[in-house]
Every structure is written in structure tokens, then in C-alpha cells.
Design an enzyme around this catalytic site. Structure first.
Site, short mmCIF file in Angstrom:
data_model
loop_
_atom_site.label_atom_id
_atom_site.label_comp_id
_atom_site.label_asym_id
_atom_site.label_seq_id
_atom_site.Cartn_x
_atom_site.Cartn_y
_atom_site.Cartn_z
N HIS A 13 0.83 -1.16 -0.19
CA HIS A 13 -0.14 0.13 -0.02
C HIS A 13 0.93 1.22 -0.21
O HIS A 13 2.06 1.06 0.55
CB HIS A 13 -0.78 -0.02 1.17
CG HIS A 13 -1.82 1.10 1.53
ND1 HIS A 13 -1.63 2.35 1.70
CD2 HIS A 13 -3.20 1.01 1.15
CE1 HIS A 13 -2.95 2.72 1.71
NE2 HIS A 13 -3.89 2.11 1.35
N ASP A 31 3.13 -4.59 8.01
CA ASP A 31 1.76 -3.66 7.73
C ASP A 31 0.82 -4.74 8.14
O ASP A 31 0.30 -5.62 7.23
CB ASP A 31 1.78 -3.16 6.43
CG ASP A 31 0.56 -2.65 5.86
OD1 ASP A 31 -0.63 -2.54 6.92
OD2 ASP A 31 0.26 -2.12 4.80
N GLN A 87 -4.61 -5.00 6.67
CA GLN A 87 -5.53 -5.99 6.24
C GLN A 87 -5.33 -7.44 6.99
O GLN A 87 -6.37 -8.29 6.81
CB GLN A 87 -5.34 -6.18 4.73
CG GLN A 87 -5.60 -5.21 3.88
CD GLN A 87 -6.91 -4.61 4.09
OE1 GLN A 87 -7.96 -5.38 4.52
NE2 GLN A 87 -7.12 -3.44 3.75
N LYS A 120 -10.48 -0.59 10.41
CA LYS A 120 -10.88 -1.91 9.49
C LYS A 120 -11.23 -3.08 10.25
O LYS A 120 -11.40 -3.98 9.79
CB LYS A 120 -9.48 -2.13 8.83
CG LYS A 120 -9.20 -0.82 7.82
CD LYS A 120 -7.83 -1.19 6.85
CE LYS A 120 -7.45 -0.14 6.09
NZ LYS A 120 -7.98 0.30 5.05
#
Ligand SMILES: Cc1ncc(COP(=O)(O)O)c(C=O)c1O
Length: 406
Positions: free
Chosen positions: A121, A198, A201, A224
Site C-alpha cells: 500500500h 503492515d 488487512q 478496518k
């Protein structure tokens, strides 16, 4: 798992769009929020909505206690050994910038290298581009194998020469591919490199154990994972945080201030300048409770079921290209695809008219799109509260797009 019962907790899922029942398949962008989270924020503002740390009075003491208890809850959720390793930020983007600025720009120099991937990202990739530009360190990439849709880690030992830090995602937002993070962390550590993960997600969709992973830094966003917007977490090993410079300066992060110099508070406050998102933190506490009630294993299983159903439908259709790893066990609950002859934005517009929300375009991952050789994809991203019926609606919309553009 009684999905219908859970769905009743999410007001967004009961809304209508273009006069049709709303199907929400853009969960990788942000999740829906249950009433328990909305209620926790409302309770804070209505019942004891004052600042933390500063007041000696009862309401402030309560807000402070609940704030700190949430830090402990977050630590437990990802199995961090010490809650001081949990820094509250504005989101993954700020967490990524914090590590790049307060660690990368201070500890890297010309001759060092940063190893990452072209699947990241932008909020993960771009800060390290900047670190390399400012320090003279070199930015290197783990190669991508277009045939398998995976990273090619066969040359990792060679690639890791001079690498001081590896920056990698747990699950790509653009396709749902999950890189072999455990292998990469082990290999990085064998070569003396740190790992920044990261988890934006990943933490929202899979059980994550930072102690078992032995990862050095990891970040994720509350919004999220059923929580509020404007709040994220940076996890880091304590000695790293102790050695790092503050990222922002101001109230709450200082120890002593004289007219010409200051000293810093201990970790984690050293990295939490200014009034934090108190309501958000308390809402996040309710979000974690909710996820723990559902169970992260169940979240992950239900999303795998949804993906399998979507892939099965795609296989039976013609003219659908699906992106990500060919090995579906390496895919999270993201169905990223293109329809032959139809631009993803056109498909997104038709689906919107059908009451189905997906994301289209480059998903803040332009280098990844370049690797795939596309301008963008259509991305349906699932949460545990999605149903097979939601996916049927997606495919009805796809049929409609075909009849319009076909
Ligand atoms: C993989 C990944 N990393 C980082 C981010 C940035 O998160 P935020 O916008 O919450 O800061 C996102 C957001 O979509 C993401 O999907």
C-alpha cells in the site's frame, strides 16, 4: 456462526442504496461498525467526556483508566508481552510514517538497504522511499512471480545483504495475497535485519500473535476492524521504542520542559503527543470485545468460505480474470478481478446502481497494478458478516454490466 444475528448489530448493513437493500463489499477500505462500538463512543461523550491524564477529578480518572485498559486489551489481542509496546496513532498511515521517520531516518545511512515489495500500500511504500532519498539507503524489492501471483523468496539470503529493515504487508489490500511473513521474518533476523509488518488487512481478518511472529514493528487501523476512524496502533518491541526519537512534540509526551530544551516521557506516552482520540479508543475497546466474541478463527473461516464461493462462481463464468496467488490458501477474503472489455470503474458504477458497494481502481497500490499490467481492478472485500447472498448480488450486478457493455 449465526451471521444473521450478528448482522442485526450493524446499522450500515440494514440501510438502502438506490432504493435497494445495501450490499457492502468494501470492507478492505473500512468495516461496518456494530452498535456496541457506536454506543461506547456515545457513552463516553455523554457520561464522562473529559480529557485523560490531566484531571484529578472522577470523570477524568475514569476516562484515563478505560483508555489505559484498552491499551492492555490491544496488547492481549495481538499477544504483545507488554502493553507499553502499544502506541495509539491516527491509523496505519501515521504508524508507518512514525517508524520510517523516528527509526528509519535516524538509524539508516548510505550503504544500508531497505527490502520491501512492489505489492505494498502507498502508505507503507512511500515513507520508505522518502527515508532512502534522505539517508542515501537503497530501496530493494523482493521479486514478484507473475505466473504464481506470489513473491519469489528463493533469493532472500542474497537480497538481504546490507538490509537493515524489511518492510512487508501481512495481506495485500489490492488482491488479498498473503506473503510468507513467517519465513521472511526468520530470514531477516538471521541476517540482522528488523521487520516492519503492515498488518492493516491482516489483524482485522486473522488471529495474529506478535510474540510468536517475533516481529519488530507492526501496525493496523481500528476502522478496518469494526472500530472508529482516526485511530490506529503501532506495536513495537520496547528496546526499539526506547531508542527512538519522538515523532511529534507537544503536551503529554514530555517529562520536563525548560525554556530552551525538554526531556521526554517514557514509552508509550513519548509517542502520543496531544489529546488522543479518546472516544475512538473506547469505541475500539468495544470493537475488540465484539471480535473476541465472534472469535478471530471464525472470522477467518467465514471469510474463506465467502472467497471460495466467489471463486467458484467466477470459475463458472467466462471473461473474469482473478488476481492474487494461484494458491487460494494464500488468499485472504478479497476477490480482486476484472471483466473482459469492461473498465473496473464502469463495473463499479453499475454495481452501485444495483445497491452493491465494491472498490475499483488502483487501491493505493500503483506499483502492484503495474506488475499485474492493469490500470486497476474491481475489488470485493469480505467481512464475517457478509453472506453468500451478498455474493449472489455481486454476480447479478456483473451479469447486468455484461448486458449493458456486452
Ligand atoms: C494494506 C494497507 N496498509 C495500510 C493502509 C492505510 O490504512 P489507513 O488509511 O487506515 O491509515 C491500508 C488502508 O487501506 C491498507 O489496506
Amino acid at each position: 456462526m449465526n451471521i444473521e444475528n450478528y448482522r442485526k448489530d450493524f446499522p450500515l448493513l440494514a440501510t438502502r442504496s438506490h432504493n435497494k437493500s445495501f450490499v457492502y463489499l468494501d470492507n478492505a477500505a473500512t468495516s461496518a461498525k456494530p452498535v456496541q462500538v457506536i454506543e461506547a463512543e456515545r457513552r463516553y461523550y455523554e457520561d464522562f467526556g473529559v480529557n485523560i491524564h490531566r484531571g484529578l477529578y472522577e470523570h477524568s480518572a475514569k476516562a484515563t483508566r478505560l483508555f489505559q485498559e484498552t491499551r492492555e486489551k490491544v496488547a492481549r489481542f495481538i499477544n504483545a508481552a507488554d502493553s507499553r509496546s502499544i502506541i495509539f496513532t491516527h491509523g496505519s498511515t501515521e504508524s508507518s510514517n512514525l517508524v520510517a521517520t523516528s527509526w528509519g531516518k535516524v538509524f539508516l545511512k548510505a550503504g544500508d538497504a531497505v527490502l520491501t515489495t512492489e505489492l505494498e500500500h502507498h502508505s507503507t511504500l512511500v515513507p520508505w522511499q522518502n527515508v532512502c532519498e534522505k539517508t542515501g539507503a537503497k530501496l530493494k524489492f523482493i521479486p514478484y512471480n507473475k505466473e504464481t501471483g506470489e513473491l519469489d523468496c528463493s533469493s532472500l539470503p542474497d537480497l538481504l545483504q546490507n538490509v537493515k529493515v524489511v518492510v512487508i504487508n501481512g495481506m495485500t489490500n489490492a488482491t488479498g495475497y498473503m506473503p510468507p511473513v513467517t519465513t521472511i521474518i526468520e530470514s531477516a533476523h538471521e541476517h540482522g535485519a528488523l521487520v516492519v509488518l503492515d498488518g492493516a488487512q491482516w489483524v482485522s481478518h486473522k488471529p495474529v500473535d506478535v510474540t510468536q511472529l517475533d516481529v519488530d514493528f507492526m501496525y493496523f487501523s481500528a476502522h478496518k476492524m469494526l472500530g472508529p476512524t482516526g485511530l490506529g496502533v503501532l506495536y513495537a518491541k520496547l528496546p526499539l521504542l526506547d531508542a527512538m526519537e519522538p515523532y511529534m512534540f507537544g503536551g503529554d509526551m514530555i517529562d520536563q520542559v525548560w525554556a530552551d530544551r525538554s526531556t521526554w516521557a517514557k514509552v508509550p506516552e513519548k509517542f502520543e503527543a496531544g489529546t488522543p482520540n479518546i472516544a475512538g479508543v473506547l469505541g475500539f475497546s468495544a470493537a475488540i470485545d465484539y471480535l473476541e466474541t465472534v472469535g478471530m478463527e471464525h472470522v477467518s473461516e467465514q471469510e474463506a468460505r465467502l472467497l471460495a464461493y466467489a471463486l467458484n462462481k467466477a470459475e463458472k463464468s467466462t471473461g473474469i480474470t482473478v488476481y492474487g496467488s494461484l494458491d487460494r490458501t494464500k488468499q485472504g477474503g478479497i476477490f480482486s478481478f476484472n471483466l473482459e472489455g469492461i473498465h473496473s470503474h464502469d463495473l463499479g458504477t453499475i454495481l452501485d446502481a444495483c445497491g452493491v458497494a465494491i472498490r475499483t481502481g488502483f487501491h493505493c497500490a500503483m506499483p502492484y497494478m503495474n506488475l499485474l499490467g492493469v490500470a486497476g481492478t474491481a475489488r470485493a472485500s469480505f467481512a464475517f458478516y457478509n453472506t453468500l447472498g451478498d455474493i449472489d448480488r455481486l454476480f447479478e450486478g456483473i451479469l447486468q454490466a455484461r448486458s449493458v457493455f456486452g
